[in-house]
Design a protein around this motif. Structure first.
Motif, short mmCIF file in Angstrom:
data_model
loop_
_atom_site.label_atom_id
_atom_site.label_comp_id
_atom_site.label_asym_id
_atom_site.label_seq_id
_atom_site.Cartn_x
_atom_site.Cartn_y
_atom_site.Cartn_z
N ASP A 137 -8.53 -3.96 3.96
CA ASP A 137 -9.32 -4.84 4.55
C ASP A 137 -8.47 -5.74 5.65
N SER A 180 -13.62 0.84 -3.61
CA SER A 180 -12.93 2.00 -4.15
C SER A 180 -12.09 1.77 -5.61
N SER A 183 -3.65 2.89 -0.82
CA SER A 183 -5.04 2.45 -0.92
C SER A 183 -5.96 3.26 -0.03
N SER A 235 -12.85 -9.77 -0.29
CA SER A 235 -12.22 -8.70 -0.25
C SER A 235 -11.25 -8.78 -1.41
N ASP A 250 0.82 -1.16 0.21
CA ASP A 250 0.09 -0.03 -0.04
C ASP A 250 0.84 1.34 0.09
N TYR A 257 -8.65 -5.64 -2.58
CA TYR A 257 -7.93 -4.65 -2.45
C TYR A 257 -6.68 -4.21 -3.05
N GLY A 279 -10.59 -1.61 -5.33
CA GLY A 279 -11.05 -2.81 -5.23
C GLY A 279 -12.42 -2.90 -4.63
N ASN A 310 -15.08 6.11 -4.21
CA ASN A 310 -15.21 5.13 -3.37
C ASN A 310 -16.64 5.21 -2.63
#
Length: 808
Positions: A147, A667, A143, A614, A68, A616, A621, A677
């Motif tokens: 999650d 998002s 991001s 999830s 991230d 992301y 994602g 998002n």
């Protein structure tokens, strides 16, 4: 020597800017370094200049997490260009190198394996600014949504900050979170949410949560964690979940800060400033903010009363205005004794003043529509409050990765007082009256917490903790009625109240986490011993209540890919009665709709379960899930009517509440122009109580959407919409609420400054309506804010750009 010292000082002061500038999710023709996977733990290298390989002194080197782009560590190279980053955890990283007069260099694909010792990156070559070629601008960002196994992490970036003056504004933009008409947070449309600030109870900052959230500047927030099925580590209270607001910390050397000023209509103005400094082992952060808030509103209520022999009808129409001022300040000092021991102390202050006015017309008519009773009630109220909070945090790290002990304590004391004057006008002599209400509140709170984290193996972790929280609340409400003959106010002991409240909570928790390449598991248990001492001094009644509760939690995850997973979560929650819900003081500010507390309330227990997926990545994602919440002995407000048509509202334990449905958040970055998002859900809500003769069931839907658009000339526009659909409540239905906001901003002064223009509640649609009905009455009510908020905000940043990425 002087040149070296000067360059070192420049590097220290520019380190925050370079370390916290935009991170990188993708690369265009990246410069790569051969990085063999070794058992590292320490990264070393040397920064040189192309094409001569001359040494580059005091370059800033930042280590970013590949997932991230969050910053994990940062150093300044020495005068020979050599740098070393120690204690690097196993994982994938990106190295970023910056220095004045040189192009920023990103080195991807740095992999550190478990049980690593040393990874030598060799010579890393950077180019002078003069050698820049035509290239694609590479900008990175965290991001927005991450999650985790038992929570959603929402990173706060410039787009969200530009359209938010305070934490309340931020919360409205967080998936699954909304605010009710009083400014209290809701999760999936339900209240009873525990709000933490840096893991500590928010009531350490004051007694009124909406005021706290409106006073806390948005630019102090790094991220917001939303837990709908929290693990046993977190507070067992909060039937709807837990929101943890994480503030920014001083992570790297140098000085940084910012100033913000906002001007708005209806006296909605704000100003704030913050500064952080770190040199060597010492760090300091301080902030100060103030704001004024103005709001106008209108309300109506229509109620048919069936309990008396003759049906009557009450119609209320009213308007009002609220004006408040608040101030917030904090200062924190931290010191690293060595690499393994650190201490932080801090002081927070918050204060507020309010002025509220209302004008309410009451008309009661018979079955034919003839009005037989009419009066107008005018209310002028003032109030003020102050709160001080002192905190201390100690952290001890051990040799093993993630092996640590933390100790936290906070002490808070606050006071508030207020007065209200009521003038009741009528052509009926018996309805004419003047009344006065004087309020005084004093509170204290002590919070002590210890956590111990032990990585038994590289993939198994045991965490345990103890927590104590003790608080006291002394509340005096004195009510006076004017003697019309003498003109003096006489004390009314029938509705005056002196209420003393003490509670003490002793908690222990333990969680065990196990990870494999594909599977993850976290199981926990929280045990809480809860004691309440209630003293109704006015009624000479004193009693104690004791609860012992167990809160288990379980989370299972299965990785499907590098960034995708499925998970199953379960948690039991406990909603214990709050002091205001227990206080039997009778609020007669509206004599046709009286409110009172209930000292006989019992805890509410909620079972929460989720199953979700999830996926992301840095570009976006989504995370769909199925959820179910079941509450027995639910605490909710009930309204009863007497034969004169006066309603009494107080909290009570009803039968059960059940909600289940489908939810997703998402998002996504679409090209270089648009980023969106939001979240959405479809669910069924049921409230059933045979004892109270309640059976309300309905399907509903809700959702919110944020959109950020890049425009020509470096402008950036944003739009926000939120809709909370109809919902079953005790004795009726709450109708849907729609909200729309918009804004536009532009960065100035090489992105050190931002000017933004925002409009909140564009369509004046923030209206709260409800329909209630029982065998004894039928009621429709409506409350609406009648002024949209328009503000112009200017921000200036010095030092680093952001501690959480540029546009998260």
């Amino acid at each position: 020597m002087i040149k070296s010292t000067f360059l070192h000082v420049i590097a220290l002061f520019t380190l925050p800017v370079s370390l916290f500038a935009s991170s990188v999710p993708t690369f265009s023709d990246p410069v790569t370094v051969t990085s063999p996977v070794v058992d590292g733990g320490k990264l070393v290298g040397k920064i040189v200049e192309a094409p001569t390989n001359a040494v580059v002194s005091f370059a800033t080197v930042a280590l970013l997490a590949a997932r991230d782009s969050s910053i994990t560590d940062g150093v300044v190279a020495d005068e020979n260009g050599v740098f070393a980053i120690a204690n690097v955890a196993p994982g994938s990283y990106v190295l970023r190198v910056t220095n004045m007069g040189y192009q920023t260099l990103y080195v991807p694909n740095i992999r550190v394996a478990a049980e690593a010792n040393l990874l030598d990156l060799g010579m890393i070559t950077i180019l002078p600014e003069a050698q820049k070629l035509a290239e694609v601008l590479v900008r990175g960002e965290k991001s927005m949504i991450v999650d985790d196994i038992d929570k959603k992490i929402v990173n706060i970036g410039k787009d969200m900050l530009a359209t938010s003056n305070n934490v309340s504004d931020l919360l409205e933009k967080v998936p699954a979170v909304s605010l009710d008409e009083n400014g209290n947070p809701q999760v999936r449309g339900k209240g009873n949410v525990v709000v933490l600030i840096d893991g500590k109870p928010s009531n350490l900052y004051g007694s009124d949560l909406p005021t706290i959230l409106q006073s806390f500047p948005a630019n102090l927030i790094e991220r917001i964690d939303v837990m709908t099925t929290p693990s046993a580590k977190y507070e067992g209270e909060g039937a709807s979940g837990v929101i943890d607001i994480i503030t920014k910390k001083t992570k790297i050397r140098g000085m940084n800060g910012g100033l913000r000023i906002g001007l708005g209509n209806k006296n909605n103005h704000n100003a704030s400033g913050n500064i952080s400094y770190r040199a060597g082992k010492f760090g300091m952060n301080a902030s100060l903010s103030g704001q004024s808030r103005g709001m106008t509103w209108k309300r109506t209520l229509n109620r048919e009363n069936f309990i008396s022999e003759n049906t009557s009808h009450l119609e209320q129409t009213g308007t009002g205005d609220n004006f408040g001022k608040s101030a917030f300040g904090r200062i924190g000092l931290n010191y690293d004794f060595n690499e393994k021991n650190s201490l932080e102390v801090g002081v927070n202050y918050s204060g507020n003043d309010s002025k509220n006015n209302s004008n309410l017309l009451n008309e009661t008519s018979d079955a034919t529509g003839a009005v037989y009773e009419s009066f107008r009630r005018l209310n002028a109220s003032t109030g003020n409050g102050n709160n001080m909070n002192f905190n201390l945090d100690y952290r001890k790290k051990f040799d093993d990765k993630d092996h640590q002990f933390t100790f936290t304590t906070s002490y808070s004391l606050g006071e508030s007082d207020g007065e209200s004057f009521f003038a009741q006008e009528s052509k009926i002599d018996s309805l004419i009256r003047n009344q006065q209400n004087l309020r005084d509140n004093n509170r204290k709170s002590l919070f002590i917490n210890t956590d111990y984290t032990w990585p038994i193996t590289p993939k198994a972790t045991l965490e345990a903790g103890l927590r104590t929280r003790m608080s006291s609340n002394d509340n005096t409400n004195s009510f006076y009625t004017m003697d019309r003959e003498t003109g003096s106010y006489e004390f009314d002991e029938n509705i005056s109240n002196i209420f003393g409240y003490r509670d003490a909570t002793y908690t222990g928790f333990m969680t065990f986490s196990q990870k494999t390449d594909l599977w993850g598991m976290r199981a926990g248990l929280r045990v809480t011993d809860y004691n309440q001492d209630i003293n109704q001094i006015s009624a000479n009644r004193e009693f104690s209540v004791h609860f012992l509760t167990l809160v288990p939690s379980l989370a299972l995850t299965r990785k499907l890919g590098e960034s995708s997973q499925i998970k199953l979560n379960y948690s039991r929650r406990v909603q214990r009665p709050e002091a205001d819900w227990l206080n039997p003081f009778t609020d007669v500010s509206d004599p046709r709709n009286v409110k009172s507390g209930n000292p006989n309330l019992r805890p509410e227990f909620t079972h929460k379960a989720e199953m979700g997926f999830s996926n992301y990545e840095a570009s976006g994602g989504f995370g769909p899930s199925l959820f179910m919440d079941y509450s027995n002995n639910a605490i909710t407000q009930l309204r009863t009517i007497d034969e004169s048509g006066v309603s009494l509202t107080r909290y009570d334990n009803v039968g059960r509440e059940l909600s289940y449905g489908f939810e997703t958040d998402f998002s996504q970055k679409i090209g270089e122009v648009l980023k969106i998002n939001g979240s959405g859900r479809v669910f069924r809500s049921e409230v059933v109580s045979q004892l109270a003769q309640i059976d309300n069931r309905t399907w509903s839907y809700s959702g919110n959407l944020n959109a950020f658009v890049t425009l020509p000339a470096d402008f950036r526009a944003s739009a926000y919409v939120n809709y909370e659909g109809p919902r079953a409540i005790a004795q009726g239905t709450r109708e849907g609420v729609f909200i729309a906001n918009m804004g536009i901003r532009k960065d100035l002064l090489e992105k050190k400054a931002t000017i933004s223009f925002n409009v909140q509640d564009i369509f004046l649609s923030r209206a709260y309506k409800s329909q209630l009905g029982t065998a004894t009455y039928s009621q429709a009510s409506h409350w609406q804010q009648t002024n949209r908020q328009v503000n112009l905000t200017f921000q200036y940043r010095f030092g680093k750009i952001s501690s959480s990425g540029d546009d998260a």
